[in-house]
Design a protein around this motif. Structure first.
Motif, PDB file in Angstrom:
ATOM      1  N   GLU A  15       0.726  -1.328  -0.017  1.00  0.00           N
ATOM      2  CA  GLU A  15       0.004  -0.134   0.105  1.00  0.00           C
ATOM      3  C   GLU A  15       0.977   1.205   0.191  1.00  0.00           C
ATOM      4  O   GLU A  15       1.735   1.175   0.681  1.00  0.00           O
ATOM      5  CB  GLU A  15      -0.792  -0.210   1.223  1.00  0.00           C
ATOM      6  CG  GLU A  15      -1.839   0.985   1.327  1.00  0.00           C
ATOM      7  CD  GLU A  15      -2.881   1.039   2.343  1.00  0.00           C
ATOM      8  OE1 GLU A  15      -4.162   1.314   2.346  1.00  0.00           O
ATOM      9  OE2 GLU A  15      -2.335   0.843   3.361  1.00  0.00           O
ATOM     10  N   TYR A  16       0.627   2.211  -0.935  1.00  0.00           N
ATOM     11  CA  TYR A  16       1.393   3.420  -0.811  1.00  0.00           C
ATOM     12  C   TYR A  16       0.160   4.430  -0.464  1.00  0.00           C
ATOM     13  O   TYR A  16      -0.752   4.445  -0.935  1.00  0.00           O
ATOM     14  CB  TYR A  16       1.729   3.540  -2.334  1.00  0.00           C
ATOM     15  CG  TYR A  16       3.054   2.779  -2.568  1.00  0.00           C
ATOM     16  CD1 TYR A  16       4.365   3.002  -2.709  1.00  0.00           C
ATOM     17  CD2 TYR A  16       2.717   1.459  -3.173  1.00  0.00           C
ATOM     18  CE1 TYR A  16       5.420   2.270  -2.982  1.00  0.00           C
ATOM     19  CE2 TYR A  16       3.752   0.411  -3.320  1.00  0.00           C
ATOM     20  CZ  TYR A  16       5.086   0.830  -2.981  1.00  0.00           C
ATOM     21  OH  TYR A  16       6.050   0.178  -3.347  1.00  0.00           O
ATOM     22  N   PRO A  50       5.631   4.338   0.512  1.00  0.00           N
ATOM     23  CA  PRO A  50       4.890   3.227   1.280  1.00  0.00           C
ATOM     24  C   PRO A  50       4.337   3.427   2.426  1.00  0.00           C
ATOM     25  O   PRO A  50       4.892   4.020   3.224  1.00  0.00           O
ATOM     26  CB  PRO A  50       6.051   2.093   1.253  1.00  0.00           C
ATOM     27  CG  PRO A  50       7.201   2.547   0.764  1.00  0.00           C
ATOM     28  CD  PRO A  50       7.026   4.167   0.539  1.00  0.00           C
ATOM     29  N   ALA A  51       3.080   2.962   2.480  1.00  0.00           N
ATOM     30  CA  ALA A  51       2.301   3.168   3.749  1.00  0.00           C
ATOM     31  C   ALA A  51       3.112   2.672   5.046  1.00  0.00           C
ATOM     32  O   ALA A  51       2.721   3.017   6.200  1.00  0.00           O
ATOM     33  CB  ALA A  51       0.844   2.470   3.968  1.00  0.00           C
ATOM     34  N   SER A  52       3.837   1.316   4.882  1.00  0.00           N
ATOM     35  CA  SER A  52       4.437   1.035   5.832  1.00  0.00           C
ATOM     36  C   SER A  52       5.818   1.903   6.215  1.00  0.00           C
ATOM     37  O   SER A  52       6.515   1.456   7.057  1.00  0.00           O
ATOM     38  CB  SER A  52       5.053  -0.506   5.494  1.00  0.00           C
ATOM     39  OG  SER A  52       5.533  -0.459   4.307  1.00  0.00           O
ATOM     40  N   GLY A  53       6.234   2.715   5.455  1.00  0.00           N
ATOM     41  CA  GLY A  53       7.327   3.338   5.548  1.00  0.00           C
ATOM     42  C   GLY A  53       7.426   4.733   5.943  1.00  0.00           C
ATOM     43  O   GLY A  53       6.374   4.917   6.765  1.00  0.00           O
ATOM     44  N   SER A  54       8.532   5.621   5.920  1.00  0.00           N
ATOM     45  CA  SER A  54       8.053   6.884   6.240  1.00  0.00           C
ATOM     46  C   SER A  54       8.204   7.971   5.450  1.00  0.00           C
ATOM     47  O   SER A  54       9.065   7.864   4.478  1.00  0.00           O
ATOM     48  CB  SER A  54       9.519   7.081   7.282  1.00  0.00           C
ATOM     49  OG  SER A  54       9.928   8.404   7.084  1.00  0.00           O
ATOM     50  N   PRO A  55       7.355   8.825   5.548  1.00  0.00           N
ATOM     51  CA  PRO A  55       7.203   9.955   4.362  1.00  0.00           C
ATOM     52  C   PRO A  55       8.527  10.675   4.474  1.00  0.00           C
ATOM     53  O   PRO A  55       8.842  11.320   3.528  1.00  0.00           O
ATOM     54  CB  PRO A  55       6.134  10.825   4.792  1.00  0.00           C
ATOM     55  CG  PRO A  55       5.569  10.251   6.254  1.00  0.00           C
ATOM     56  CD  PRO A  55       6.469   9.073   6.767  1.00  0.00           C
ATOM     57  N   GLU A  56       9.399  10.942   5.454  1.00  0.00           N
ATOM     58  CA  GLU A  56      10.571  11.507   5.476  1.00  0.00           C
ATOM     59  C   GLU A  56      11.644  10.984   4.700  1.00  0.00           C
ATOM     60  O   GLU A  56      12.190  11.626   3.945  1.00  0.00           O
ATOM     61  CB  GLU A  56      11.157  11.973   7.020  1.00  0.00           C
ATOM     62  CG  GLU A  56      10.233  12.945   7.723  1.00  0.00           C
ATOM     63  CD  GLU A  56       8.904  12.685   8.312  1.00  0.00           C
ATOM     64  OE1 GLU A  56       8.781  11.338   8.511  1.00  0.00           O
ATOM     65  OE2 GLU A  56       7.865  13.410   8.200  1.00  0.00           O
ATOM     66  N   SER A  57      11.821   9.711   4.658  1.00  0.00           N
ATOM     67  CA  SER A  57      12.927   8.933   4.249  1.00  0.00           C
ATOM     68  C   SER A  57      12.532   8.274   3.211  1.00  0.00           C
ATOM     69  O   SER A  57      13.557   7.802   2.227  1.00  0.00           O
ATOM     70  CB  SER A  57      13.737   7.997   5.137  1.00  0.00           C
ATOM     71  OG  SER A  57      12.600   7.148   5.779  1.00  0.00           O
ATOM     72  N   ASP A  58      11.081   7.731   2.918  1.00  0.00           N
ATOM     73  CA  ASP A  58      11.008   6.621   1.802  1.00  0.00           C
ATOM     74  C   ASP A  58      10.076   7.504   0.925  1.00  0.00           C
ATOM     75  O   ASP A  58       9.788   6.740  -0.235  1.00  0.00           O
ATOM     76  CB  ASP A  58      10.160   5.638   2.286  1.00  0.00           C
ATOM     77  CG  ASP A  58      11.024   4.723   3.482  1.00  0.00           C
ATOM     78  OD1 ASP A  58      12.184   4.496   3.210  1.00  0.00           O
ATOM     79  OD2 ASP A  58      10.336   4.311   4.208  1.00  0.00           O
TER      80      ASP A  58
END
Ligand SMILES: [Zn+2]
Length: 86
Positions: A15-16, A50-58
């Protein structure tokens, strides 16, 4: 960063989160992972992570058209997926 809207889409089982960046919010140039071309300063585009990631780094900045056509815009992944088996 000025953004408009937010939506979520599934892509390849993940999921993005997708946010629109307005022309005014596009204060820097970025590299679009879809076409490997520049997302120019002042060009409305999308920021995706990615919804499982971080908006800052991913997060990645995409041309809106490239995200819409992302399955056609990632030849490397497509090729490996459809590669013939020996
Ligand atoms: Zn692009």
């Amino acid at each position: 960063m000025a953004t408009v809207g937010e939506r979520r889409e599934d892509w390849r089982g993940e999921e993005y989160v997708i946010r629109g960046v307005t022309a005014l919010g596009a204060s820097k140039a970025y590299r679009c992972p879809g076409c490997d071309q520049e997302v120019r300063r002042g060009m409305a585009h999308l920021v995706v992570w990615p919804a499982s990631g971080s908006p800052e780094s991913d997060r990645r900045h995409w041309h809106s058209t490239c995200w819409a056509a992302r399955d056609r815009r990632s030849p490397g992944v497509q090729r490996s997926r459809s590669a013939p088996r020996y």
